[in-house]
Write a protein that holds these residues in place. Sequence first.
Motif, PDB file in Angstrom:
ATOM      1  N   SER A  64       0.815  -1.208   0.000  1.00 51.21           N
ATOM      2  CA  SER A  64       0.000   0.000   0.000  1.00 51.21           C
ATOM      3  C   SER A  64       0.857   1.270   0.000  1.00 51.21           C
ATOM      4  N   ASP A  65       2.087   1.169   0.488  1.00 51.14           N
ATOM      5  CA  ASP A  65       2.968   2.334   0.557  1.00 51.14           C
ATOM      6  C   ASP A  65       4.418   1.887   0.359  1.00 51.14           C
ATOM      7  N   ALA A  66       4.956   2.133  -0.813  1.00 51.76           N
ATOM      8  CA  ALA A  66       6.316   1.698  -1.132  1.00 51.76           C
ATOM      9  C   ALA A  66       7.380   2.452  -0.333  1.00 51.76           C
ATOM     10  N   CYS A  67       7.001   3.556   0.294  1.00 53.84           N
ATOM     11  CA  CYS A  67       7.963   4.299   1.108  1.00 53.84           C
ATOM     12  C   CYS A  67       8.312   3.551   2.393  1.00 53.84           C
ATOM     13  N   THR A  68       7.549   2.511   2.727  1.00 56.23           N
ATOM     14  CA  THR A  68       7.836   1.727   3.921  1.00 56.23           C
ATOM     15  C   THR A  68       8.787   0.569   3.630  1.00 56.23           C
ATOM     16  N   THR A  69       9.330   0.514   2.400  1.00 56.47           N
ATOM     17  CA  THR A  69      10.272  -0.547   2.062  1.00 56.47           C
ATOM     18  C   THR A  69      11.595  -0.410   2.814  1.00 56.47           C
ATOM     19  N   ILE A  70      11.878   0.757   3.336  1.00 54.72           N
ATOM     20  CA  ILE A  70      13.141   0.979   4.042  1.00 54.72           C
ATOM     21  C   ILE A  70      12.890   1.882   5.241  1.00 54.72           C
ATOM     22  N   ASN A  71      13.478   1.516   6.377  1.00 54.17           N
ATOM     23  CA  ASN A  71      13.238   2.297   7.597  1.00 54.17           C
ATOM     24  C   ASN A  71      14.243   3.437   7.740  1.00 54.17           C
ATOM     25  N   ALA A  72      14.139   4.170   8.836  1.00 51.77           N
ATOM     26  CA  ALA A  72      14.986   5.347   9.049  1.00 51.77           C
ATOM     27  C   ALA A  72      16.467   4.978   9.100  1.00 51.77           C
ATOM     28  N   ASP A  73      16.794   3.845   9.713  1.00 52.41           N
ATOM     29  CA  ASP A  73      18.192   3.421   9.774  1.00 52.41           C
ATOM     30  C   ASP A  73      18.729   3.133   8.375  1.00 52.41           C
ATOM     31  N   GLY A  74      17.929   2.469   7.566  1.00 52.06           N
ATOM     32  CA  GLY A  74      18.344   2.178   6.201  1.00 52.06           C
ATOM     33  C   GLY A  74      18.530   3.435   5.380  1.00 52.06           C
ATOM     34  N   ALA A  89       0.657   2.327 -12.464  1.00 50.54           N
ATOM     35  CA  ALA A  89      -0.086   1.175 -12.956  1.00 50.54           C
ATOM     36  C   ALA A  89       0.572  -0.131 -12.520  1.00 50.54           C
ATOM     37  N   ASN A  90       1.853  -0.063 -12.173  1.00 53.04           N
ATOM     38  CA  ASN A  90       2.584  -1.264 -11.773  1.00 53.04           C
ATOM     39  C   ASN A  90       2.463  -1.560 -10.286  1.00 53.04           C
ATOM     40  N   GLY A  91       2.055  -0.558  -9.512  1.00 48.46           N
ATOM     41  CA  GLY A  91       1.939  -0.709  -8.075  1.00 48.46           C
ATOM     42  C   GLY A  91       2.389   0.556  -7.372  1.00 48.46           C
ATOM     43  N   PRO A  92       2.305   0.583  -6.044  1.00 47.37           N
ATOM     44  CA  PRO A  92       2.742   1.763  -5.294  1.00 47.37           C
ATOM     45  C   PRO A  92       4.228   2.010  -5.489  1.00 47.37           C
ATOM     46  N   SER A  93       4.587   3.283  -5.607  1.00 47.62           N
ATOM     47  CA  SER A  93       5.972   3.653  -5.867  1.00 47.62           C
ATOM     48  C   SER A  93       6.407   4.729  -4.887  1.00 47.62           C
ATOM     49  N   THR A 110       6.696  -1.387  -5.664  1.00 49.71           N
ATOM     50  CA  THR A 110       6.208  -2.706  -5.268  1.00 49.71           C
ATOM     51  C   THR A 110       5.330  -3.203  -6.416  1.00 49.71           C
ATOM     52  N   VAL A 111       5.809  -4.184  -7.165  1.00 47.90           N
ATOM     53  CA  VAL A 111       5.170  -4.557  -8.427  1.00 47.90           C
ATOM     54  C   VAL A 111       3.973  -5.479  -8.162  1.00 47.90           C
ATOM     55  N   LEU A 165       5.548 -11.813  -5.163  1.00 46.25           N
ATOM     56  CA  LEU A 165       5.758 -10.365  -5.167  1.00 46.25           C
ATOM     57  C   LEU A 165       7.234 -10.011  -5.267  1.00 46.25           C
ATOM     58  N   ALA A 166       7.544  -9.138  -6.223  1.00 42.77           N
ATOM     59  CA  ALA A 166       8.893  -8.596  -6.368  1.00 42.77           C
ATOM     60  C   ALA A 166       8.843  -7.083  -6.208  1.00 42.77           C
ATOM     61  N   VAL A 167       9.945  -6.524  -5.733  1.00 41.88           N
ATOM     62  CA  VAL A 167      10.085  -5.078  -5.592  1.00 41.88           C
ATOM     63  C   VAL A 167      11.173  -4.618  -6.547  1.00 41.88           C
ATOM     64  N   ASN A 168      10.870  -3.571  -7.316  1.00 42.80           N
ATOM     65  CA  ASN A 168      11.854  -3.023  -8.244  1.00 42.80           C
ATOM     66  C   ASN A 168      12.532  -1.801  -7.632  1.00 42.80           C
ATOM     67  N   ILE A 169      13.855  -1.802  -7.689  1.00 43.02           N
ATOM     68  CA  ILE A 169      14.664  -0.688  -7.190  1.00 43.02           C
ATOM     69  C   ILE A 169      15.395  -0.097  -8.382  1.00 43.02           C
ATOM     70  N   LEU A 170      15.124   1.149  -8.702  1.00 38.24           N
ATOM     71  CA  LEU A 170      15.758   1.815  -9.841  1.00 38.24           C
ATOM     72  C   LEU A 170      16.611   2.972  -9.336  1.00 38.24           C
ATOM     73  N   VAL A 171      17.927   2.803  -9.437  1.00 41.57           N
ATOM     74  CA  VAL A 171      18.875   3.828  -8.999  1.00 41.57           C
ATOM     75  C   VAL A 171      19.174   4.760 -10.162  1.00 41.57           C
ATOM     76  N   GLN A 172      19.146   6.061  -9.895  1.00 43.94           N
ATOM     77  CA  GLN A 172      19.514   7.068 -10.889  1.00 43.94           C
ATOM     78  C   GLN A 172      20.392   8.107 -10.193  1.00 43.94           C
ATOM     79  N   TYR A 173      21.693   7.915 -10.300  1.00 43.79           N
ATOM     80  CA  TYR A 173      22.636   8.790  -9.616  1.00 43.79           C
ATOM     81  C   TYR A 173      23.440   9.598 -10.634  1.00 43.79           C
ATOM     82  N   ASP A 174      23.480  10.910 -10.421  1.00 45.98           N
ATOM     83  CA  ASP A 174      24.228  11.811 -11.304  1.00 45.98           C
ATOM     84  C   ASP A 174      25.615  12.133 -10.774  1.00 45.98           C
TER      85      ASP A 174
END
Length: 200
Positions: A64-74, A89-93, A110-111, A165-174
């Motif tokens: 329901s909330d992809a922001c909960t995939t990682i806690n404050a320590d993480g 359309a793929n799920g919560p992001s 969260t796909v 269920l799989a979770v997609n992590i997309l890193v975009q670092y400049d």
Amino acid sequence: MNRRLLAVPALVFAVLAVGGCSAKTRGTANPAETTDSSSSETSRSAADSAPRVPEPLNAANITSDACTTINADGRATLSLGDGTSRSTANGPSCTFQEAADPGNQIDVTTVTANKNGLQDVYDTKANDAYFGETQADGYPAVYAAALDDRKDGKCGLFVGVTDQLAVNILVQYDHGSGASDPCSVAQKFGEAMIHTLKEG
């Protein structure tokens, strides 16, 4: 941010048409299968190639909330600020940005649109520019994306948290070391996510 909105579909969920045949897509729901554990054991065929999840994690919050995939320590470990949630359309992001450099960000989805976890990623690997098996704290994972922009600071990682269920992590670092090795950032996020889910 326009870069984010354009990059996610292009890198993660784009599927090439092959010979006019229909195929599974990562962003489209496949026919739902029962989540009963005894039934799911028999629904996966011998042809399934994705590794099984060693112990399904409680994914109720992240569906329901992809922001909960990682806690404050993480987040602190990766120098990330609080995430900004959105629906796709793929799920919560959720988009996390580096606190000191918003040009560095991680989009997590969260796909929920697919029902077969990492197996859907394996089934569409012919459409990927790269595909590499790995693990995140003992959980099966795959580096994969439709375009190979790793040299430009982008890396896609799918982590199986249950067999459905799989979770997609997309890193975009400049900037910084993550720009030259974005997959290591994705790996660290995946490990922090597993720790978060194990703690409940």
